[in-house]
Design an enzyme around this catalytic site. Sequence first.
Site, mmCIF file in Angstrom:
data_model
loop_
_atom_site.group_PDB
_atom_site.id
_atom_site.type_symbol
_atom_site.label_atom_id
_atom_site.label_comp_id
_atom_site.label_asym_id
_atom_site.label_seq_id
_atom_site.Cartn_x
_atom_site.Cartn_y
_atom_site.Cartn_z
ATOM 1 N N HIS A 152 0.843 -1.200 0.000
ATOM 2 C CA HIS A 152 0.000 0.000 0.000
ATOM 3 C C HIS A 152 0.871 1.241 0.000
ATOM 4 C CE1 HIS A 152 0.605 -1.407 4.127
ATOM 5 N NE2 HIS A 152 0.638 -0.141 4.491
ATOM 6 N N HIS A 158 0.873 5.164 1.000
ATOM 7 C CA HIS A 158 0.197 6.201 1.790
ATOM 8 C C HIS A 158 0.305 7.539 1.064
ATOM 9 C CE1 HIS A 158 0.145 3.918 5.709
ATOM 10 N NE2 HIS A 158 1.201 3.325 5.170
HETATM 11 P P1 5GP Z 1 1.448 0.330 7.390
HETATM 12 O O1 5GP Z 1 1.892 0.637 8.793
HETATM 13 O O2 5GP Z 1 1.283 -1.155 7.157
HETATM 14 O O3 5GP Z 1 2.276 1.014 6.338
HETATM 15 O O4 5GP Z 1 0.021 1.006 7.270
HETATM 16 C C1 5GP Z 1 -1.179 0.308 7.375
HETATM 17 C C2 5GP Z 1 -2.298 1.329 7.374
HETATM 18 O O5 5GP Z 1 -3.504 0.646 7.160
HETATM 19 C C3 5GP Z 1 -2.441 2.085 8.710
HETATM 20 O O6 5GP Z 1 -2.263 3.473 8.475
HETATM 21 C C4 5GP Z 1 -3.827 1.712 9.191
HETATM 22 O O7 5GP Z 1 -4.508 2.794 9.794
HETATM 23 C C5 5GP Z 1 -4.518 1.257 7.913
HETATM 24 N N1 5GP Z 1 -5.543 0.252 8.128
HETATM 25 C C6 5GP Z 1 -5.408 -0.887 8.863
HETATM 26 N N2 5GP Z 1 -6.555 -1.576 8.853
HETATM 27 C C7 5GP Z 1 -7.425 -0.870 8.094
HETATM 28 C C8 5GP Z 1 -8.801 -1.080 7.717
HETATM 29 O O8 5GP Z 1 -9.448 -2.057 8.084
HETATM 30 N N3 5GP Z 1 -9.364 -0.143 6.917
HETATM 31 C C9 5GP Z 1 -8.684 0.966 6.494
HETATM 32 N N4 5GP Z 1 -9.342 1.824 5.711
HETATM 33 N N5 5GP Z 1 -7.394 1.197 6.829
HETATM 34 C C10 5GP Z 1 -6.780 0.291 7.630
#
Ligand code: 5GP
Length: 143
Positions: free
Chosen positions: A102, A104
């Site tokens: 993903h 951001h």
């Molecule tokens: P990472 O730390 O893996 O780069 O970011 C994961 C992101 O996914 C986090 O910012 C978190 O808030 C978001 N996230 C986790 N679970 C969900 C979800 O069920 N729905 C949405 N819309 N975002 C999520």
Amino acid sequence: MKTDPDCVFCKIVAREIPAAELLEDDDAFAFLDIGPLTPGHTLLIPREHYTTVDEMPGDLLARVTQHLPLLVQAVQAATGCDGVNILQNNHRIAGQLVPHVHIHIIPRRPGDAWTFNWPASEYAEGEMGKMADRIYRELERRC
Ligand code: 5GP
Ligand code: ZN
């Protein structure tokens, strides 16, 4: 297409769990992050399940990221932010919590809640060239 039944983002793509959807096509999907660092924090993902960016075919990554200019324009206009950070975490050490690639898009405003540390360092004499050589050789092995 690879999916992971335990992956929260695969479930969002399959609409098994809801999300504030923004954009989709055959390869990509975008929605609001449920835990925004700032309002309008958006996630752009491949529909297909890949854990980290180095696992993805480059052409698929290109078809996903082709949406970035439009998404950034829309997020900037809708939030009135002054700029965005685009961030992509790979593996736990780099802050990745959801094991589905993903990207951001994080709107930024003066005085907002997000700060990050950027402790720039320097190479010792000759070390920058050695590092470039090591990476260049790894690139050559893969081409
Ligand atoms: P990472 O730390 O893996 O780069 O970011 C994961 C992101 O996914 C986090 O910012 C978190 O808030 C978001 N996230 C986790 N679970 C969900 C979800 O069920 N729905 C949405 N819309 N975002 C999520
Ligand atoms: Zn997934």
